[in-house]
Design an enzyme around this catalytic site. Sequence first.
Site, mmCIF file in Angstrom:
data_model
loop_
_atom_site.group_PDB
_atom_site.id
_atom_site.type_symbol
_atom_site.label_atom_id
_atom_site.label_comp_id
_atom_site.label_asym_id
_atom_site.label_seq_id
_atom_site.Cartn_x
_atom_site.Cartn_y
_atom_site.Cartn_z
ATOM 1 N N HIS A 94 0.841 -1.204 0.000
ATOM 2 C CA HIS A 94 0.000 0.000 0.000
ATOM 3 C C HIS A 94 0.865 1.239 0.000
ATOM 4 C CE1 HIS A 94 -3.758 -2.121 1.007
ATOM 5 N NE2 HIS A 94 -2.961 -2.940 1.677
ATOM 6 N N ALA A 139 18.754 -19.206 4.595
ATOM 7 C CA ALA A 139 17.499 -19.489 5.289
ATOM 8 C C ALA A 139 17.099 -18.310 6.168
ATOM 9 C CB ALA A 139 17.639 -20.750 6.128
ATOM 10 N N ARG A 159 21.519 -8.901 3.126
ATOM 11 C CA ARG A 159 22.633 -8.110 2.587
ATOM 12 C C ARG A 159 23.625 -9.067 1.953
ATOM 13 N NH1 ARG A 159 26.847 -9.161 5.594
ATOM 14 N NH2 ARG A 159 26.582 -9.847 7.730
#
Length: 174
Positions: A94, A139, A159
């Site tokens: 949104h 993971a 990152r």
Amino acid sequence: MKASTIKRICVTFIVNHVLAGTFAFRWKRKLLCSIGYEIGENTKIVGPVFNTGRLKIGSNCWIGKNLVINGNGDVTIGNNCDLAPEITFLTGGHEIGSEMRRAGQGLNYSIVVGDGVWIGARSTILGNITIGKGAVITACACVAHSIDENVLAGGVPARRIKELNRDASETISE
């Protein structure tokens, strides 16, 4: 209720409940393609799959259990990709609205996963990003920005951890 809606509900039930698991891959692929998914040859989907968007998967991929695509956007997965269990793609969001209601107008996003990508279990991939060819996502990562080709990325937010060798295999011990 439209016949196409009834067909989608029935096919989804069969794939997610009757055929869920590491068998009947060809049947699951054919059934999902019959309701609008684009899935390449030799791609194996464990199931269940929850999808409210549009999904295109290349050839020779492995899609682990509990794949989730939330939102009405697009997810495109390249060839030779491996997705571990419980991957979530978020293709909706949104605009920030006024103080009266901060979740403003709805938006649809696209996510592109390049060829040869490996995404670790329970990772979340946010909208309007690309994961480059040959990348590895660890993971439990939360990928909020695009990831370059041939890098290992992880964390929250994900990152770059290190560059990966393009041609040779290596053991990842991070």
